[in-house]
Every structure is written in C-alpha cells, then in structure tokens.
Design a protein around this motif. Structure first.
Motif, mmCIF file in Angstrom:
data_model
loop_
_atom_site.group_PDB
_atom_site.id
_atom_site.type_symbol
_atom_site.label_atom_id
_atom_site.label_comp_id
_atom_site.label_asym_id
_atom_site.label_seq_id
_atom_site.Cartn_x
_atom_site.Cartn_y
_atom_site.Cartn_z
ATOM 1 N N ALA A 1 21.740 -18.661 -1.170
ATOM 2 C CA ALA A 1 22.210 -18.979 0.177
ATOM 3 C C ALA A 1 22.032 -17.799 1.121
ATOM 4 O O ALA A 1 21.775 -17.992 2.315
ATOM 5 C CB ALA A 1 23.683 -19.399 0.135
ATOM 6 N N ARG A 2 22.131 -16.577 0.572
ATOM 7 C CA ARG A 2 21.959 -15.374 1.387
ATOM 8 C C ARG A 2 20.514 -14.892 1.387
ATOM 9 O O ARG A 2 20.196 -13.886 2.028
ATOM 10 C CB ARG A 2 22.866 -14.257 0.884
ATOM 11 N N HIS A 3 19.649 -15.581 0.625
ATOM 12 C CA HIS A 3 18.208 -15.268 0.590
ATOM 13 C C HIS A 3 17.951 -13.845 0.091
ATOM 14 O O HIS A 3 17.097 -13.134 0.625
ATOM 15 C CB HIS A 3 17.556 -15.456 1.962
ATOM 16 N N ILE A 4 18.676 -13.419 -0.963
ATOM 17 C CA ILE A 4 18.571 -12.044 -1.449
ATOM 18 C C ILE A 4 17.565 -11.954 -2.600
ATOM 19 O O ILE A 4 17.721 -12.654 -3.610
ATOM 20 C CB ILE A 4 19.933 -11.523 -1.942
ATOM 21 N N PRO A 5 16.549 -11.106 -2.516
ATOM 22 C CA PRO A 5 15.649 -10.865 -3.641
ATOM 23 C C PRO A 5 16.456 -10.357 -4.838
ATOM 24 O O PRO A 5 17.319 -9.482 -4.680
ATOM 25 C CB PRO A 5 14.689 -9.788 -3.120
ATOM 26 N N ALA A 6 16.177 -10.885 -6.021
ATOM 27 C CA ALA A 6 17.072 -10.617 -7.154
ATOM 28 C C ALA A 6 16.327 -10.225 -8.421
ATOM 29 O O ALA A 6 15.229 -10.719 -8.702
ATOM 30 C CB ALA A 6 17.933 -11.846 -7.427
ATOM 31 N N LEU A 7 16.966 -9.357 -9.183
ATOM 32 C CA LEU A 7 16.586 -9.083 -10.569
ATOM 33 C C LEU A 7 17.711 -9.634 -11.429
ATOM 34 O O LEU A 7 18.843 -9.145 -11.372
ATOM 35 C CB LEU A 7 16.412 -7.570 -10.789
ATOM 36 N N LEU A 8 17.412 -10.669 -12.195
ATOM 37 C CA LEU A 8 18.438 -11.395 -12.945
ATOM 38 C C LEU A 8 18.389 -11.022 -14.428
ATOM 39 O O LEU A 8 17.308 -10.983 -15.038
ATOM 40 C CB LEU A 8 18.224 -12.903 -12.793
ATOM 41 N N VAL A 9 19.577 -10.752 -14.973
ATOM 42 C CA VAL A 9 19.723 -10.451 -16.398
ATOM 43 C C VAL A 9 20.742 -11.442 -16.948
ATOM 44 O O VAL A 9 21.957 -11.205 -16.885
ATOM 45 C CB VAL A 9 20.192 -8.998 -16.626
#
Length: 369
Positions: A278-286
């Motif tokens: 919703a905030r359009h944040i680029p993410a590194l997901l673990v």
C-alpha cells in the motif's frame, strides 16, 4: 445494511476486518463484530468503536485426538449462541476473516439463511476459511495461489488484502520528522514483525559496516522487544553512529516509519506485505520459515513475481545474495522506482473497497430472497 465481521487469533485476521469496517461505515452501513472472549480482537475491535460479541472457540491438537471432541462441543455451543444473537440483530451478511471463531459464527449464519463471505489474507488458506469456503457466497483472496485449495472456484474474487487508511495517511515529511531522518537522506527500515526476528536482526547487524559506509543512509531498526538488548550489544554503536542507526524494540508509529522509508527489510506476513504494498515500498523479504505450510514464502513469491520485492530464505541470510539485494535497495534508485511502480500496480489501496463491494452484493442477494 447490517454486517457482522468475524475473526480471531492474530492481528493478521483483525486488521483487514477493521479496514473493511472503516469502508462499510463510511458508506453508511452498520458493522458488528464476533470474536473470542480473550483474543487480540477483544481489545482492537472495541477500541475502533465497533460493537463486539464474544463466542468461545478452540482448535484441536492433531497429536492429541482427545482434544477434538472438546473443540467440537465448543463450536456446537457457540453456533447455538450465535443463532440466538442473529435472531436479535438480524444481519444481512457475515464476513469471516479466519480463526476458529469464524466456524460457529458462519455456521449459524448458514443455518439462518444469512449469506457468508470469506476473506483469506495469505497465499495458503487457513483451516477455518478452507472449511467455510465450501458453502460461502463469495471467497475473496489476496493471492491467486490460495484458490488451489478449493474444488469449486466459481465464487472466487481476487480483492487483495485490505489495509486501514491510517497506514498510508502519514506523509514522508511527517515520517522523517518523527524519526529524525533528514529529507535528503536515504532511509532503510528493518522490521521482523511485532515479536521480532532474531536471525533477521543478526543478518542486518552483520552488515553494520557496509550500511554505515553510506554517509547519507539512516537505518530505522525495529528489533522486537525481546531482541533489543541483544541487538544493542551486538551493534555497539558509537554516539556518532547512533545518530544514523535508530534502534528500538517496538514502535506504534509504523505507518510513519513506512511513510519515511525508501526501502524495507521485513518478514512476509500478510499484514506486513499489504502495508508495504500500500505504501509502494521496495522490499527485501525474509519469510519466517516456520509459518504454517510455509505460507510466508508463498506470500513473498507473489511479490517477487510482481516485481515489487527481493526474496531471501531465512537459512541464506548470511550469504552473498542477501548482501547484493541490500546493496541494490540502497544504491540503485532506478531499481527502487521500478519496484515501487510494481507495488503500486497491485492496487492494494483499493482492496478494502473491492471487498466491501463483494460484501454488499451478498447483502443484496439476501434481500432478494
């Protein structure tokens, strides 16, 4: 219309329900909530100003078969009580978000001729939702993959996972001011969820020198309350370093933190991913590796396939790929813009409205009976 929402057990079930409640009430409809006596929903829902009704519900332990009869008896008793309640409040629809309490509430609705809508937040359907989906008027999903659990897909609607408007109400300037991050700096948000994530924290601590090597980078690091002392000791920040590495065990200002962030390192719970999207944040997901049926990994893969995130398995966070992805998030503005655009294309901000449309359509079907 009068709509009963039901869910329990985790905030991941309750937050999307509250987001739907906000939209329904804005449209002039009445919302009630059915949860458990002592679950997290018994605090969050009344705090949101929604009338609350408690019903007992419990699961059973597959390793202890004797727990099954007790669970069944509790469901039967609560089903009867829910039927009595429905005869008093006359709902037009019941919406289940997961958790065992949904079973007696939705069964009572079926017995009273009240349409049931199910919403699944994860890429793998929970037991209660899978059971209720067989007779639901509509089954609303966050991820296409969850439909694999259903033999009848004719009532499936892809709505996404609702997020409360307050999550994306904060501005970047407000977020930066709240955490003391200059407007012209880059900011990396690190969070392992409300309970923290020891392995994820350790992986970020391991890259301390690399991250602090970017002179304009600020790290807002939410460790989880139980991990704060340990992470503080491991980082051993100087006073000068602490000006850019903002360390805290917990924050009730996550909306502000996300508004301020240029990128995020996070677990892959349904609520976290919905808010990140919703905030359009680029993410590194673990993903948390011990989630039921590894659903966090399935959640994260959907974001990766959309182009909005990177994914590293928990077992691999010491490796070079985690470092490479972290560098890309910090260094490559073009990559961040591309990932942000991909997150925006998911239209997570529309999810609550789309779900409300489905629910109101189900209400109309009852009126037409």
């Amino acid at each position: 219309m009068r709509i009963v929402l039901s869910g329990g057990g985790t905030a991941g079930h309750i937050n999307p329900a509250l987001a739907l409640a906000d939209v329904l009430r804005e449209r002039g409809h009445e919302v009630l909530f059915a949860g458990t006596p002592g679950g997290i929903e018994s605090r969050l829902v009344p705090a949101a100003g929604i009338p609350y009704k408690a019903f007992g519900a419990a699961g059973f332990n597959r390793n202890h078969p004797l727990t099954l009869p007790k669970a069944i008896m509790k469901i039967q008793r609560s089903t009867k009580l829910a039927r009595k309640w429905f005869s008093e409040v006359h709902p037009d629809c019941v919406v289940g978000f997961g958790g065992y309490v949904c079973i007696p509430v939705a069964r009572a609705a079926e017995q009273c001729g009240i349409p049931v809508v199910v919403h699944e937040q994860n890429s793998v359907m929970g037991m209660a939702n899978k059971y209720l989906a067989r007779r639901a008027r509509a089954v609303c999903l966050t991820y296409d993959h969850a439909a694999r659990a259903l033999s009848d897909k004719s009532h499936v609607v892809l709505t996404g996972n609702p997020v409360r408007a307050s999550v994306f109400a904060a501005t970047r300037a407000e977020g930066r001011a709240a955490f003391g991050v200059p407007e012209d700096a880059r900011m990396l948000l690190v969070t392992g969820g409300s309970l923290g994530a020891r392995h994820l924290n350790a992986a970020v601590v391991q890259r301390k020198d690399m991250l602090l090597g970017y002179p304009d980078l600020h790290i807002v690091h939410v460790t989880g309350p139980k991990e704060l002392d340990s992470v503080t000791e491991q980082l051993a920040l100087t006073d000068e370093q602490a000006k850019r590495w903002h360390l805290m065990g917990y924050t009730d200002q996550m909306g502000l933190a996300m508004a301020a962030a240029d990128a995020i390192v996070s677990r892959a719970g349904a609520t976290s991913l919905a808010e990140i999207s919703a905030r359009h944040i680029p993410a590194l997901l673990v993903p948390f590796p011990y989630a039921t049926e590894d659903h966090q990994t399935m959640n994260a893969r959907a974001c990766v396939e959309a182009g909005a995130a990177f994914l590293v398995a928990d077992a691999d966070v010491e490796g070079s790929q985690f470092t490479d992805y972290l560098k890309t998030l910090v260094e490559d503005e073009t990559a961040r813009q591309r990932m942000s655009a991909a997150a925006a294309a998911a239209k997570t901000r529309d999810a609550a409205g789309l779900l409300a449309d489905v629910v109101l359509k189900a209400c109309e079907s009852k009126s037409a009976q």
